[in-house]
Every structure is written in structure tokens, then in C-alpha cells.
Design a protein around this motif. Structure first.
Motif, PDB file in Angstrom:
ATOM      1  N   HIS A  69       0.821  -1.216   0.000  1.00 36.17           N
ATOM      2  CA  HIS A  69       0.000   0.000   0.000  1.00 36.17           C
ATOM      3  C   HIS A  69       0.849   1.258   0.000  1.00 36.17           C
ATOM      4  CE1 HIS A  69      -4.168  -1.368   1.695  1.00 36.17           C
ATOM      5  NE2 HIS A  69      -3.788  -2.090   0.671  1.00 36.17           N
ATOM      6  N   MET A  80      -5.516   5.331   1.656  1.00 39.82           N
ATOM      7  CA  MET A  80      -4.724   4.160   1.316  1.00 39.82           C
ATOM      8  C   MET A  80      -4.966   3.755  -0.120  1.00 39.82           C
ATOM      9  SD  MET A  80      -3.385   2.664   3.945  1.00 39.82           S
ATOM     10  CE  MET A  80      -3.529   2.814   5.703  1.00 39.82           C
ATOM     11  N   HIS A 102       3.670   0.957   2.853  1.00 37.53           N
ATOM     12  CA  HIS A 102       3.649  -0.017   3.937  1.00 37.53           C
ATOM     13  C   HIS A 102       3.159  -1.348   3.410  1.00 37.53           C
ATOM     14  CE1 HIS A 102      -0.173   2.160   3.865  1.00 37.53           C
ATOM     15  NE2 HIS A 102      -0.746   1.015   4.195  1.00 37.53           N
ATOM     16  N   MET A 104       0.464  -4.104   4.044  1.00 42.28           N
ATOM     17  CA  MET A 104      -0.837  -4.098   4.710  1.00 42.28           C
ATOM     18  C   MET A 104      -1.301  -5.525   4.971  1.00 42.28           C
ATOM     19  SD  MET A 104      -2.715  -1.511   5.289  1.00 42.28           S
ATOM     20  CE  MET A 104      -3.552  -1.927   6.782  1.00 42.28           C
ATOM     21  N   HIS A 152      -8.774   3.187   6.385  1.00 40.69           N
ATOM     22  CA  HIS A 152      -9.010   1.826   5.954  1.00 40.69           C
ATOM     23  C   HIS A 152     -10.477   1.479   5.916  1.00 40.69           C
ATOM     24  CE1 HIS A 152      -4.839   0.296   6.208  1.00 40.69           C
ATOM     25  NE2 HIS A 152      -5.294  -0.007   5.052  1.00 40.69           N
TER      26      HIS A 152
HETATM   27 CU   LIG Z   1      -2.802   0.214   3.979  1.00 43.49          CU
END
Ligand SMILES: [Cu+2]
Length: 156
Positions: A69, A80, A102, A104, A152
Motif C-alpha cells: 500500500h 490508502m 507499507h 498491509m 481503511h
Molecule cells: Cu494500507
């Protein structure tokens, strides 16, 4: 006979050099409150070769899905986005960090509490696979964690 030995040595050497193409440091995964569905992992990848290498996937058995992500700012909000790859330029490092790229973890099987460590496999476009152990850590910035959760829920 000598030639055979030489051949064997060359092989060993090339396996070694493949393994050291990439190194991972400072990896950790975010501790989660009870009943949290998602978490994220952050790390630094160093590319020791003269060509760009891409991180193309990650996997772990702690969650149903593992995705790459990025955070982007859209309409003044951090959101995101799933990305296909994260580039690590030749002879340099790329950091996956809060507010940016990152790994996820969606649909956690269990809570992640500090003191645990999580096995994650990283897949690269040059065929390399790296297995890492990411310690579970609490992230101090509550603000960051809160906005991540909200983004999210909106996204998924
Ligand atoms: Cu994410």
C-alpha cells in the motif's frame, strides 16, 4: 577434476551474491487493539546492485490478505491505495514508513501484541525472496494510528 571444482566454486559464489543483493533493516509491525482487523508493517530495503529492483508482493500467514500500500493525499485526506510495486533504486535504500508505503495485513487471524514477532516473506521482481522476522511494536503516534484506521474503513 580441477575444472569441476572450479565450476562448483563459481556456483557457490553466485548463490552468495544473489542472497546479498538486498538487505532489510528496521522492520516492525504495528501492534493492534482487540478486534482490530488490519495492521501494517514498515521496513527499510537496501538494494546493493546496479539495477532497480521492485518489491512486488509480500505474504504472511497472520492475515487473510497481504498487500502493498501507499498513502496519498486526496481532497485533503490521507487515503490508502494498493500499489503493484515499490521500487528500490540501484545502490540505494527505500523506507516503508507510516504515512507512506507499507505492507498491509487485512483480516488478521489474531491480535498482534508487543513482544511477538511475525514472519513475512517479501517477493522481488528479480526472483529474490526474503524471509524476515518483524517484531510487533506499539506506534507512539496515536493520531497517525487513528487516521490510518479511519482511512481503511473508508477504503475497504
Ligand atoms: Cu494500507
Amino acid at each position: 577434476m580441477k575444472r569441476l571444482l572450479l565450476l562448483a566454486c563459481t556456483c557457490l559464489f553466485s548463490i552468495n551474491s544473489v542472497a546479498s543483493d538486498l538487505t532489510v533493516s528496521d522492520q516492525y509491525i504495528r501492534a493492534t487493539p482487540p478486534h482490530a482487523k488490519n495492521s501494517a508493517s514498515f521496513l527499510t530495503i537496501t538494494n546493493h546492485t546496479n539495477t532497480t529492483i521492485k518489491l512486488i508482493a509480500a505474504d504472511s500467514d497472520i492475515a487473510k490478505r497481504v498487500e502493498l500500500h501507499n498513502h496519498i493525499k486526496q481532497d485533503g485526506m490521507m487515503k490508502m491505495r494498493q500499489v503493484e510495486a515499490v521500487e528500490i533504486a540501484a545502490n540505494s535504500s527505500t523506507s516503508l514508513q507510516p504515512g507512506g508505503h507499507h505492507i498491509m495485513f487485512l483480516g488478521l487471524n489474531n491480535n498482534l501484541t508487543e513482544g511477538q514477532s511475525v514472519k513475512v516473506t517479501l517477493y522481488f521482481d528479480n526472483g529474490n525472496e526474503l524471509n524476515i522476522d518483524a517484531p510487533v511494536k506499539k506506534i507512539n503516534s496515536n493520531k497517525n494510528q487513528g487516521s490510518t484506521e479511519m482511512a481503511h474503513q473508508a477504503h475497504h
